[in-house]
Scaffold this motif. Structure first.
Motif, PDB file in Angstrom:
ATOM      1  N   PHE A 119       0.763  -1.372   0.156  1.00 36.72           N
ATOM      2  CA  PHE A 119      -0.098  -0.023  -0.024  1.00 36.72           C
ATOM      3  C   PHE A 119       0.656   1.380  -0.090  1.00 36.72           C
ATOM      4  N   SER A 120       2.059   1.377   0.622  1.00 37.34           N
ATOM      5  CA  SER A 120       2.889   2.583   0.808  1.00 37.34           C
ATOM      6  C   SER A 120       4.179   1.934   1.243  1.00 37.34           C
ATOM      7  N   THR A 121       5.095   2.701   0.583  1.00 34.30           N
ATOM      8  CA  THR A 121       6.589   2.388   0.984  1.00 34.30           C
ATOM      9  C   THR A 121       7.268   3.512   1.839  1.00 34.30           C
ATOM     10  N   ARG A 122       6.107   4.440   2.160  1.00 32.33           N
ATOM     11  CA  ARG A 122       6.836   5.482   3.100  1.00 32.33           C
ATOM     12  C   ARG A 122       7.687   4.676   4.649  1.00 32.33           C
ATOM     13  N   ARG A 123       8.564   5.554   4.797  1.00 34.14           N
ATOM     14  CA  ARG A 123       9.270   4.915   6.062  1.00 34.14           C
ATOM     15  C   ARG A 123       8.398   5.458   7.008  1.00 34.14           C
ATOM     16  N   GLY A 124       8.275   4.604   8.211  1.00 30.89           N
ATOM     17  CA  GLY A 124       7.613   4.835   9.280  1.00 30.89           C
ATOM     18  C   GLY A 124       6.286   4.114   9.332  1.00 30.89           C
ATOM     19  N   VAL A 125       5.660   3.769   8.057  1.00 31.98           N
ATOM     20  CA  VAL A 125       4.525   3.199   8.103  1.00 31.98           C
ATOM     21  C   VAL A 125       4.384   1.842   8.645  1.00 31.98           C
ATOM     22  N   THR A 126       5.325   1.043   8.507  1.00 33.55           N
ATOM     23  CA  THR A 126       5.609  -0.201   9.215  1.00 33.55           C
ATOM     24  C   THR A 126       5.481  -0.178  10.507  1.00 33.55           C
ATOM     25  N   PRO A 127       6.398   0.556  11.260  1.00 33.56           N
ATOM     26  CA  PRO A 127       6.399   0.656  12.568  1.00 33.56           C
ATOM     27  C   PRO A 127       5.075   1.013  12.985  1.00 33.56           C
ATOM     28  N   LEU A 128       4.430   1.989  12.625  1.00 40.66           N
ATOM     29  CA  LEU A 128       3.250   2.714  13.125  1.00 40.66           C
ATOM     30  C   LEU A 128       2.145   1.560  12.887  1.00 40.66           C
ATOM     31  N   ALA A 129       2.218   0.912  11.786  1.00 39.82           N
ATOM     32  CA  ALA A 129       1.187  -0.278  11.452  1.00 39.82           C
ATOM     33  C   ALA A 129       1.259  -1.284  12.713  1.00 39.82           C
ATOM     34  N   LEU A 130       2.670  -1.503  12.956  1.00 37.28           N
ATOM     35  CA  LEU A 130       2.715  -2.504  14.321  1.00 37.28           C
ATOM     36  C   LEU A 130       2.310  -1.891  15.407  1.00 37.28           C
ATOM     37  N   LEU A 131       2.487  -0.708  15.809  1.00 38.68           N
ATOM     38  CA  LEU A 131       1.878  -0.092  16.984  1.00 38.68           C
ATOM     39  C   LEU A 131       0.340  -0.117  17.299  1.00 38.68           C
ATOM     40  N   CYS A 132      -0.024   0.021  15.915  1.00 38.86           N
ATOM     41  CA  CYS A 132      -1.723   0.183  15.770  1.00 38.86           C
ATOM     42  C   CYS A 132      -2.036  -1.294  15.867  1.00 38.86           C
ATOM     43  N   LEU A 133      -1.450  -2.275  15.482  1.00 42.62           N
ATOM     44  CA  LEU A 133      -2.104  -3.868  15.850  1.00 42.62           C
ATOM     45  C   LEU A 133      -1.846  -3.988  17.184  1.00 42.62           C
ATOM     46  N   LEU A 134      -0.717  -3.624  17.879  1.00 48.46           N
ATOM     47  CA  LEU A 134      -0.548  -4.259  19.185  1.00 48.46           C
ATOM     48  C   LEU A 134      -1.227  -3.302  20.157  1.00 48.46           C
ATOM     49  N   LEU A 135      -1.431  -1.811  19.898  1.00 47.14           N
ATOM     50  CA  LEU A 135      -2.127  -1.030  21.025  1.00 47.14           C
ATOM     51  C   LEU A 135      -3.455  -0.284  20.747  1.00 47.14           C
ATOM     52  N   LEU A 136      -4.078  -0.425  19.451  1.00 48.34           N
ATOM     53  CA  LEU A 136      -5.262   0.381  19.052  1.00 48.34           C
ATOM     54  C   LEU A 136      -6.391  -0.849  19.365  1.00 48.34           C
ATOM     55  N   TRP A 137      -6.745  -0.922  20.583  1.00 50.96           N
ATOM     56  CA  TRP A 137      -7.557  -1.912  20.997  1.00 50.96           C
ATOM     57  C   TRP A 137      -8.783  -1.127  21.726  1.00 50.96           C
ATOM     58  N   GLY A 138      -8.682  -1.029  23.019  1.00 54.35           N
ATOM     59  CA  GLY A 138      -9.721  -0.445  23.780  1.00 54.35           C
ATOM     60  C   GLY A 138      -9.116  -0.081  25.198  1.00 54.35           C
ATOM     61  N   PRO A 139      -9.730   0.793  25.914  1.00 50.78           N
ATOM     62  CA  PRO A 139      -9.306   1.029  27.349  1.00 50.78           C
ATOM     63  C   PRO A 139      -9.438  -0.107  28.414  1.00 50.78           C
ATOM     64  N   GLY A 140     -10.034  -1.280  27.642  1.00 46.97           N
ATOM     65  CA  GLY A 140     -10.313  -2.625  28.894  1.00 46.97           C
ATOM     66  C   GLY A 140      -9.349  -3.575  28.263  1.00 46.97           C
ATOM     67  N   LEU A 141      -8.967  -4.334  29.020  1.00 46.30           N
ATOM     68  CA  LEU A 141      -7.939  -5.445  28.550  1.00 46.30           C
ATOM     69  C   LEU A 141      -8.683  -6.502  27.977  1.00 46.30           C
ATOM     70  N   PHE A 142      -8.055  -6.974  26.862  1.00 49.05           N
ATOM     71  CA  PHE A 142      -8.953  -8.223  26.254  1.00 49.05           C
ATOM     72  C   PHE A 142      -7.535  -9.240  25.598  1.00 49.05           C
ATOM     73  N   ASN A 143      -7.992 -10.547  26.098  1.00 47.53           N
ATOM     74  CA  ASN A 143      -6.922 -11.775  25.665  1.00 47.53           C
ATOM     75  C   ASN A 143      -7.398 -12.640  25.108  1.00 47.53           C
ATOM     76  N   TRP A 144      -7.293 -12.870  23.705  1.00 46.24           N
ATOM     77  CA  TRP A 144      -7.875 -14.108  23.072  1.00 46.24           C
ATOM     78  C   TRP A 144      -7.051 -14.697  21.880  1.00 46.24           C
ATOM     79  N   SER A 145      -6.707 -16.018  21.846  1.00 51.73           N
ATOM     80  CA  SER A 145      -5.820 -16.398  20.705  1.00 51.73           C
ATOM     81  C   SER A 145      -6.472 -15.817  19.322  1.00 51.73           C
ATOM     82  N   GLY A 146      -5.319 -15.540  18.617  1.00 50.71           N
ATOM     83  CA  GLY A 146      -5.843 -15.058  17.439  1.00 50.71           C
ATOM     84  C   GLY A 146      -5.983 -13.472  17.269  1.00 50.71           C
ATOM     85  N   PHE A 147      -6.015 -12.541  18.544  1.00 49.42           N
ATOM     86  CA  PHE A 147      -6.085 -11.362  18.685  1.00 49.42           C
ATOM     87  C   PHE A 147      -4.884 -10.614  18.930  1.00 49.42           C
TER      88      PHE A 147
END
Length: 498
Positions: A119-147
């Motif tokens: 989608f994009s080769t801009r530098r910084g997109v991949t680290p930000l994507a990883l941050l979003c996948l790991l942290l952009l969830w909710g204010p309440g903790l949620f654990n489940w396999s595959g999430f």
């Protein structure tokens, strides 16, 4: 596939190393340290037990949890490979699981980069994507396999679901790249990869399927007819691999019931668990305004539609497809933050706040690598201690012995080689699952006569009993039992001698 723009390429070549990379690296380092610790929780026991059975017999391992010759969906291509590693090298099961975690994390990080760069080769997109996948969830903790939330991933990083999800990102990237002029061999390989993902973790396989379907439907230009024919051939080959897998019937899983109550909680507390991802939904709206067939938008729509259908019809197991809505939203948030315009700048600012809130929510993950006593009180309160494990039992109970125990110990004991009378997890290929569970309940029930308890032990060949004080069962001092050891929280190991 949208080609990277010249502006993207120039930005990639000239921009300094992004600060986002410096933010993502500590999280990846934390996950590496978690692998060293390998916290005991959730389904770790059944995956360890699967490796133990394959170590003993690669061709006919039998049921991973109880002494029965039945197939199991846990005998996937990935677990078979790990079983071979354990058998050939003699490495301990938990060492092999750490290897699995390293491979899974590597596939996940490289897969996200591979897919995002289509989608994009801009530098910084991949680290930000990883941050979003790991942290952009909710204010309440949620654990489940595959999430992919940080805390959830810390507990499931060695699971087949992590391996399958890492493969899925690579699969989506390869599908995007192949729709232009991929040959027969390419699409046959993609079909094989698709089948491996489905065999390794069926729920993630559905997510992978939705992602690939969205990529095909959103392709611009529309794939030529010869490409679509080869794509159909790849699907047919993948279906053939699924049908031919010898360790369990993949298509037999389609008629399995009894999963709905387990997954009902996926439909509770949606905003506390996933509310921060609404920023990603806003990013998807921006993408939809530019392109009504944007692959990430279509991916989200497919996942959200099935999730909603599951809630409306009571098929709560369909909720496991929720990553098919969350992943495209999280990736869209990262991609749109790099687009020009006032709306995108505002989105970027809100995204920064949301990521900080997500990091605070999941800060208890630090407890898996730092002693709880060393954590500040607010962080220590967020940390949930993992299970203790049953390594204290392993020196006394031999591989293949049968242990009478209640459900919670039965989720861990088979990880060390023994069987239990009843499986600690649902097993839909075990025909006498309910009878075994009823036998365990009867053994520990206070009104069960002694003769019936002895009959249950002998019927299932139980040589050992593990119980907490007050569990019930045969009374301490009964001549049929001999104390053989003690574990945490007052647990006692008895040898059956009568």
């Amino acid at each position: 596939m949208r080609a990277a723009s010249r502006a993207d390429i120039r930005a990639s070549r000239t921009a300094p190393p992004p600060a986002l990379l410096l933010l993502a690296l500590p999280l990846l380092t934390l996950l590496l340290l978690v692998i060293v610790r390998l916290p005991w929780a959730g389904d770790l026991g059944i995956h360890a037990a699967t490796i133990e059975r394959l170590r003993g017999d690669l061709l006919n391992p039998g049921n991973p949890l109880v002494d029965a010759d039945t197939p199991s969906p846990y005998y996937s291509p990935w677990m078979l490979l790990l079983g071979c590693l354990a058998k050939v090298t003699g490495l301990g099961t938990f060492v092999v699981l750490r290897v699995a975690a390293l491979v899974g994390l590597g596939l996940l990080v490289t897969g996200v980069r591979h897919f995002v760069r289509t989608f994009s080769t801009r530098r910084g997109v991949t680290p930000l994507a990883l941050l979003c996948l790991l942290l952009l969830w909710g204010p309440g903790l949620f654990n489940w396999s595959g999430f992919l939330g940080l805390n959830s991933l810390a507990l499931t990083i060695s699971y087949p679901s992590t391996f399958a999800l890492g493969l899925s990102f690579h699969f989506w990237a390869l599908v995007r790249k192949s729709l232009g002029d991929g040959g027969w061999l390419v699409f046959v390989g993609l079909g094989a990869l698709w089948s491996v993902i489905l065999l390794c973790h069926q729920f993630t396989g559905v997510v992978a399927t939705f992602g690939a379907l969205a990529i095909v439907l959103g392709a611009r230009p529309w794939p030529a007819r010869p490409v679509l024919v080869r794509l159909a051939g790849g699907v047919a080959f993948g279906l053939a691999v699924l049908a031919a897998w010898p360790y369990y019937s993949f298509f037999g899983l389609l008629g399995v019931g009894g999963l709905e109550e387990i997954h009902r909680s996926l439909y509770r507390n949606l905003l506390p668990h996933f509310g921060l991802a609404l920023l990603g939904v806003a990013a998807l709206v921006l993408r939809w305004r530019r392109d009504h067939r944007d692959p990430l938008v279509l991916f989200f729509v497919l996942g959200a539609a099935m999730f909603a259908a599951g809630g409306l019809t009571g098929h709560y197991s369909w909720g496991r497809v929720l990553p098919a809505a969350l992943v495209p939203a999280q990736l869209a948030a990262a991609l749109e933050a790099f687009e020009p315009g006032a709306a995108r700048r505002a989105l970027g600012g809100l995204l920064g706040v949301a990521l900080l809130l997500g990091a605070w929510t999941q800060a208890g993950t630090l407890g898996y690598v730092v002693p709880r006593s060393a954590l500040p009180a607010p962080l220590a309160a967020k940390y949930k201690a993992p299970w203790t494990g049953y390594d204290w039992l392993a020196p006394r109970v031999r591989h293949g012995d049968v242990v009478m125990a209640k459900t919670f110990p039965s989720r861990q004991i088979p990880a060390y080689g023994p069987y239990t009378v009843a499986p600690g997890y649902p097993d839909f290929f075990l025909p006498d699952q309910e009878a075994r569970a009823a036998a365990v309940r009867a053994y520990f029930a206070p009104a069960t006569p002694r003769a019936e308890r002895l009959g249950i032990l002998h019927r299932y060949g139980a040589r050992w009993v593990v119980q907490y004080p007050g569990d019930g069962g045969l009374r301490p001092g009964d001549p049929a039992l001999r104390v053989a050891g003690a574990g945490p929280r007052g647990q006692v190991l008895y040898e059956v001698v009568g």
